[in-house]
Design a protein around this motif. Structure first.
Motif, PDB file in Angstrom:
ATOM      1  N   ASP A   1     -41.088 -80.754 -34.858  1.00  0.00           N
ATOM      2  CA  ASP A   1     -39.957 -80.296 -35.675  1.00  0.00           C
ATOM      3  C   ASP A   1     -40.461 -80.071 -37.097  1.00  0.00           C
ATOM      4  OD1 ASP A   1     -37.679 -80.051 -37.294  1.00  0.00           O
ATOM      5  OD2 ASP A   1     -36.506 -81.409 -36.051  1.00  0.00           O
TER       6      ASP A   1
ATOM      7  N   ALA B   1     -42.506 -85.549 -43.778  1.00  0.00           N
ATOM      8  CA  ALA B   1     -42.197 -86.906 -44.233  1.00  0.00           C
ATOM      9  C   ALA B   1     -42.800 -87.943 -43.293  1.00  0.00           C
ATOM     10  CB  ALA B   1     -40.684 -87.095 -44.338  1.00  0.00           C
ATOM     11  N   HIS B   2     -42.776 -87.654 -42.005  1.00  0.00           N
ATOM     12  CA  HIS B   2     -43.355 -88.572 -41.017  1.00  0.00           C
ATOM     13  C   HIS B   2     -44.844 -88.745 -41.261  1.00  0.00           C
ATOM     14  CE1 HIS B   2     -44.054 -90.679 -37.336  1.00  0.00           C
ATOM     15  NE2 HIS B   2     -44.641 -89.663 -36.730  1.00  0.00           N
TER      16      HIS B   2
ATOM     17  N   GLN C   1     -38.995 -79.579 -39.756  1.00  0.00           N
ATOM     18  CA  GLN C   1     -38.188 -80.225 -40.796  1.00  0.00           C
ATOM     19  C   GLN C   1     -38.558 -81.695 -40.970  1.00  0.00           C
ATOM     20  OE1 GLN C   1     -36.092 -78.353 -42.664  1.00  0.00           O
ATOM     21  NE2 GLN C   1     -36.931 -76.664 -41.437  1.00  0.00           N
ATOM     22  N   THR C   2     -38.913 -82.363 -39.897  1.00  0.00           N
ATOM     23  CA  THR C   2     -39.151 -83.809 -39.956  1.00  0.00           C
ATOM     24  C   THR C   2     -40.624 -84.173 -40.040  1.00  0.00           C
ATOM     25  OG1 THR C   2     -39.139 -83.923 -37.527  1.00  0.00           O
ATOM     26  CG2 THR C   2     -37.042 -84.281 -38.663  1.00  0.00           C
TER      27      THR C   2
ATOM     28  N   THR D   1     -41.139 -85.574 -33.215  1.00  0.00           N
ATOM     29  CA  THR D   1     -40.980 -85.417 -34.663  1.00  0.00           C
ATOM     30  C   THR D   1     -41.984 -84.422 -35.216  1.00  0.00           C
ATOM     31  OG1 THR D   1     -40.225 -87.711 -34.790  1.00  0.00           O
ATOM     32  CG2 THR D   1     -40.889 -86.663 -36.850  1.00  0.00           C
TER      33      THR D   1
END
Length: 508
Positions: A360, A366-367, A362-363, A357
């Motif tokens: 990436d 938020a993580h 993009q992810t 995660t």
């Protein structure tokens, strides 16, 4: 002269390995301390923070401005550490960082009227940017008018069982002592190697630029039978920055070496040291100290907080957490076993940084935000007895080559730093433990904004440093540097047992 290969060895006990060695030559630690007090100031360029595990009460810098270096030189100590974190860098960036530090150090030392000797402190299991760092340092020193006569290669780290006999470096494993190339550390994705004889290791790491037969050696016979005078003869023959590999099994072996080195330097010789932690202790004129117990820990924290109250800083608006934060980045098997032991003991909540995660774009944001919010909530929960563990996925993600693996490591480390920084902006943990070399460095310098600190000693005998940050958001927060490759399976549990005495309602 050729150097025969080290055969594969079944594990042996330390007693078997050292049975036929000549008796040691005792050196009075007080006499050595008096000697080094008048010697060149020791400046340890530490490629991760774990070199401080061997010493107590020396300054640590995570930056190298002339002003900060002058502060360290002004302290009444035999030396200090500069945390370069170069093991996490590309070769090009590591070279640039070493050049930058040498020139800032030369300016600071000239302003303070201090002579210095440089130790390039690296991993005791031979991982790091060698020979790049010592090559760069030697070139820069020569340009400043101090050509290097020899490079002392002394990786010994005695407490965890890293010793050198007949130029062969050994490490302690759960099964016994083995040549270091047979250990898991030699399979490092970025800094792996095949040779256990340090002379052959130099040839391997220099891509045959320096033949094993051209590497000088200081043996236990030199140290224990010949003593400082015989060692000085070997040092006196070094020219042109030739490497010399050094045997060491005990602190007295290293003290004899330091007696000879300091005497040679007093006559105008110049050496670089490429070393593990134990040489640093001897060269700083220190001896092993007992591990910090709960009583001593409380005194250190009390004194640090009183000092913080006397500083003209605005009042800290952050609430004090009743729990500690443990950041785990190391992936060696020993760290995983230590984390398993901590799980078995209980009283932790784990938050996982998922490596795929994080890789990436993009992810990842938020993580990370979710991890921060959850960590702050847990740290502030006075009804709980749980400390918070933030760890990376235990499945190691490697790249297509060494440089790609290093890129992945740096990306994950940056994410870990961002989480710690965001947590520390909102709450003051009761303590912070960083597990892993690069993790420890990045957490201190980038996550907690530590610039100046004192390394006060260790929480286990000869391993696991306790730092006292002297300014900034971490002032008054005990910071623990815990290398990935030291201690037994219960070491993390033992450290937490001591630290938890700082927390009201803790399970310790």
């Amino acid at each position: 002269m050729s150097v025969p290969p080290v055969p594969h060895r079944e594990p042996v006990t330390l007693a078997e390995l050292t049975r036929d060695l000549p008796p040691g030559r005792p050196v009075d630690p007080a006499d050595l301390a008096a000697t080094v007090a008048t010697a060149r100031r020791l400046v340890v360029l530490d490629d991760d923070p774990t070199g401080t595990q061997s010493i107590a009460d020396l300054p640590v810098l995570t930056t190298w401005s002339v002003q900060d270096l002058r502060w360290a030189l002004q302290q009444d100590t035999a030396g200090f550490f500069v945390l370069t974190n170069s093991r996490s860098l590309t070769p090009e960036d590591a070279a640039d960082r070493n050049r930058e530090i040498v020139h800032a150090l030369a300016e600071a030392a000239a302003a303070e009227g201090v002579q210095y000797a440089i130790a390039s402190r690296s991993d005791s299991t031979l991982r790091g940017h060698f020979p790049l760092e010592t090559d760069v340092l030697a070139a820069e020193l020569a340009g400043l008018g101090s050509p290097v006569d020899g490079v002392l290669v002394v990786p010994a780290y005695l407490e965890p069982g890293r010793i050198t006999i007949d130029s062969v470096h050994w490490t302690r494993t759960a099964e016994g002592m083995v040549p270091v190339a047979q250990s898991e550390f030699a399979r490092d994705a970025t800094f792996g190697y095949h040779e256990s004889d340090l002379r052959s290791w130099v040839q391997e790491k220099t891509d045959n630029r320096i033949a094993a037969g051209d590497v000088a050696a200081i043996t236990l016979d030199h140290l224990r039978v010949g003593g400082p005078d015989r060692v000085q003869e070997v040092l006196g023959a070094l020219t042109g920055g030739v490497p010399v590999v050094v045997d060491a099994v005990t602190d007295d072996d290293l003290r004899v070496l330091v007696q000879a080195v300091v005497a040679a330097e007093a006559r105008g010789r110049t050496f670089l040291y490429r070393v593990g932690p134990s040489f640093v202790r001897a060269r700083a004129g220190q001896q092993a100290r007992p591990a910090i117990d709960a009583e001593r820990l409380h005194a250190i924290v009390r004194d640090a907080r009183q000092a913080a109250e006397r500083t003209p800083e605005p009042q800290d608006p952050r609430p004090a957490a009743p729990h500690g934060l443990i950041v785990v980045g190391s992936h060696v098997g020993l760290t995983t076993r230590q984390l398993d032991a901590l799980r078995s003991r209980g009283h932790i909540v784990e938050l996982e940084l998922e490596v795929p995660t994080l890789l990436d774009e993009q992810t990842a944001p938020a993580h990370l935000a979710d991890i921060v919010d959850r960590a702050v909530e847990l740290l502030a929960d006075a009804s709980s007895a749980d400390d918070v563990v933030i760890r990376t996925s235990r499945t190691l993600v490697t790249g297509r080559d060494a440089q790609h693996s290093l890129h992945i490591s740096r990306t994950v480390s940056a994410a870990s730093v961002a989480v710690v920084r965001a947590i520390a902006a909102r709450i003051r943990p009761a303590f912070v433990v960083a597990k892993g070399g690069i993790t420890s460095s990045d957490t201190a310098a980038l996550g907690l904004s530590v610039v100046r600190a004192w390394s006060r000693g260790t929480l286990l005998p000869g391993i696991v440093s306790l730092w006292e940050p002297v300014a900034g958001p971490a002032q008054g927060i005990p910071y623990v540097v815990f290398a990935g490759n030291v201690g037994d399976d219960d070491a993390l549990v033992d450290v937490l047992d001591t630290l938890r005495t700082l927390s009201p309602g803790s399970p310790a």
